[in-house]
Scaffold this active site. Structure first.
Site, short mmCIF file in Angstrom:
data_model
loop_
_atom_site.label_atom_id
_atom_site.label_comp_id
_atom_site.label_asym_id
_atom_site.label_seq_id
_atom_site.Cartn_x
_atom_site.Cartn_y
_atom_site.Cartn_z
N SER A 103 -11.04 4.25 5.65
CA SER A 103 -9.94 5.21 5.52
C SER A 103 -9.73 5.63 4.07
O SER A 103 -9.49 6.80 3.78
CB SER A 103 -8.64 4.61 6.07
OG SER A 103 -8.73 4.41 7.45
N LYS B 27 0.86 -1.18 0.00
CA LYS B 27 0.00 0.00 0.00
C LYS B 27 0.89 1.23 0.00
O LYS B 27 2.03 1.18 0.42
CB LYS B 27 -0.90 0.02 1.24
CG LYS B 27 -1.92 -1.08 1.28
CD LYS B 27 -2.83 -0.93 2.48
CE LYS B 27 -3.90 -2.01 2.51
NZ LYS B 27 -4.81 -1.82 3.65
#
Length: 166
Positions: free
Chosen positions: A133, A41
């Site tokens: 998120s 990520k």
């Protein structure tokens, strides 16, 4: 002592995360928040920033409700992190059925690696189920108001992070 591990990237920590942390505190004597370093990520916030945000929010929780929360960054396998911190329980938050499929696979793999560590799923509060998120960051990036999804401190950090970016 019952030790639980609540892992995530927390990029950033949201009110959904805070809800799970508060409720998980009732299940364990010590809750370790595992802030994951995930090279797959590309987090908006650095590891240090994410750890600091989580520490601030956890300090507020313990000031209100007591208990013990430790913030622990990790990059190894989740099951190894659980062993490292002495956790007998992994706490996972679920928002929707789509989360369950991935989490179901993770539990199976983790049980094969160490059957002595249980996984407990906690459904997000109905008012917090839509919070992710990824979506919070997208809204903030497009100058939307995310104050309903994160604390004031996190909101301020999001605004600052996107200030001046195209």
């Amino acid at each position: 002592m019952r030790i639980g591990l609540y892992p995530g990237t927390f990029d950033p920590i949201t009110l959904g995360h805070v809800d799970i942390i508060e409720r998980a505190m009732a299940l364990v004597d010590r809750l370790v928040i595992g802030v994951a370093i995930n090279r797959d990520k590309s987090p908006l916030f650095s590891l240090e920033e994410r750890v600091e945000m989580v520490k601030i929010e956890c300090a507020r929780i313990t000031a209100r409700a007591g208990g013990e929360i430790i913030v622990h960054p990790f990059e190894n396998l989740l099951i190894d992190c659980a062993r490292d911190v002495g956790a007998s329980v992994i706490v996972r938050g679920l928002r929707a059925v789509a989360d369950f499929e991935y989490e179901f696979q993770m539990v199976g793999m983790n049980r094969a690696l160490d059957a002595s560590i249980e996984t407990v799923f906690m459904m997000a509060d109905a008012r917090r189920q839509a919070i992710a998120s990824k979506l919070v960051k997208e809204i903030a990036r497009l100058d939307g108001d995310v104050s309903k999804f994160v604390t004031e401190d996190v909101n301020t950090k999001l605004i600052a992070k996107y200030a001046g970016k195209d």
